[in-house]
Enzyme design. Structure first.
Site: not given
Ligand code: SF4
Length: 344
Positions: A84, A102, A109, A113, A116, A161, A193, A216, A334
């Site tokens: 995406e 973006c 990934c 996190c 996420c 990612g 990022s 982050s 995000c």
């Molecule tokens: S916030 Fe970024 S680094 Fe963390 S799991 Fe999601 S995509 Fe990966």
């Protein structure tokens, strides 16, 4: 491919180098969809290049537009994987000046996190340089069907990612997107990022001192960060902040620290810890109240807690902003990206 690589390839095919420059301009500036659209190439050359080059445009599976104008795209790659990316549009007054793409840098990934949606799906593979650049090209091509003058002005590597785990490809993509005969997007208008891959932050300072860096950070104590951003176990806060200081020493650039505000985690005490951690660091803190994502049981703090958190940082002399929400209604904000459309 870079312009130089295409020029070389044309020469190796017995064609003049300037053909390569023409092809590069068609692909990068005009964002055409195929050889037949390159009107200054003869039919014979179009056939020759069609056979000699591999051209794998992204296949659009679905596009969605948010109430605020943010667009989210689901693209399929040549091997069937899906990614995406998001085009952030701003209000009518500024939309012509700033159109930010973006980009995704990996399929899935590996960081995981907890807040996420992408991270919950695991990791498939890195994207190639071409697959990263093609996201800008395909969005440009699609947007020009509506607006002939469309041009991406900014790029953020904040999609699916961890960009610094696909370092070489990201760096190569930045150079192509920055090339004057191509998209010509200024490196200062691009931001990478990271969740905190400390050694690569130092590498980035060495390899490209113009591109922006966003870290982050989220919280300022290791125990909590180990839980929220598991890569912290490998690169704890001391290591991460040392890399950030080195980055600033080398580039003289301010780092944006992204902080997801989560109910129960983002107390005034946590803000004081953060102010202490960032003391002396050229920093800007961007607060992002955590976004709702299907399957994730996280809530954003109430407005009073958000203001209190921001107030502590401001009082400590740290510039702080609250990120404007974009595309929340279409899961494009995000932490919300993932291949949920696969069955669509
Ligand atoms: S916030 Fe970024 S680094 Fe963390 S799991 Fe999601 S995509 Fe990966």
């Amino acid at each position: 491919m870079t312009e130089l690589e295409i020029v070389e390839a044309c020469r190796n095919l017995g064609r003049p180098g300037f053909r390569g420059k023409q092809i590069y301009a068609w692909v990068q500036q005009k964002a055409v969809g195929g050889w037949a659209e390159m009107r200054n190439l003869s039919n014979e050359d179009q056939r020759l290049f069609h056979e000699a080059f591999i051209w794998q445009p992204l296949r659009l599976i679905k596009a969605q537009t948010s109430l605020d104008g943010t667009r989210k795209y689901l693209f399929q790659l040549a091997d069937g994987e899906r990614i995406e990316c998001v085009l952030m549009a701003y209000d009518r007054l500024t939309a012509r000046d700033r159109r930010t793409v973006c980009l995704s840098t990996q399929v899935g990934c590996p960081i995981g996190c907890v807040f996420c949606a992408t991270g919950q799906e695991g990791f498939k593979r890195n994207l190639s340089v071409g697959e990263i650049v093609a996201q800008v090209l395909e969005i440009t091509r699609l947007m020009r069907l509506e607006d002939r003058d469309f041009k991406a002005t900014n790029v953020v590597f904040m999609g699916m990612g961890e960009p610094l785990l696909n370092y070489d490809a990201v760096l190569a993509a930045i150079r192509i997107l920055n090339s004057r005969d191509g998209q010509d997007i200024g490196r200062r208008r691009m931001t990478v990022s990271t969740s905190g891959i400390a050694p690569r932050i130092v590498d980035l300072a060495r390899d490209d001192d113009q591109v922006g860096l966003a870290v982050s950070l989220h919280v300022a104590d290791n125990a909590t960060r180990d839980r929220l951003v598991p890569v912290n176990r490998r690169y704890p806060l001391e290591t991460l902040l040392e890399a950030c200081r080195e980055y600033t020493r080398r580039t003289n650039r301010r780092i944006t620290f992204e902080v997801a505000l989560i109910a129960g985690e983002s107390s005034a005490r946590a803000a004081r810890q953060m102010a202490e951690l960032l003391r002396g660091q050229l920093a800007h803190v961007n607060l992002i109240p955590v976004n709702p994502a299907p399957g994730l049981d996280l809530r954003r703090p109430d407005q009073r807690e958000i203001s209190a958190f921001a107030g502590v940082l401001s009082a400590a002399g740290i510039p702080v902003s609250l990120r404007e929400e974009k595309g929340t209604d279409i899961d494009a904000a995000c932490g919300q990206l993932r291949r949920r459309w696969e069955e669509a």
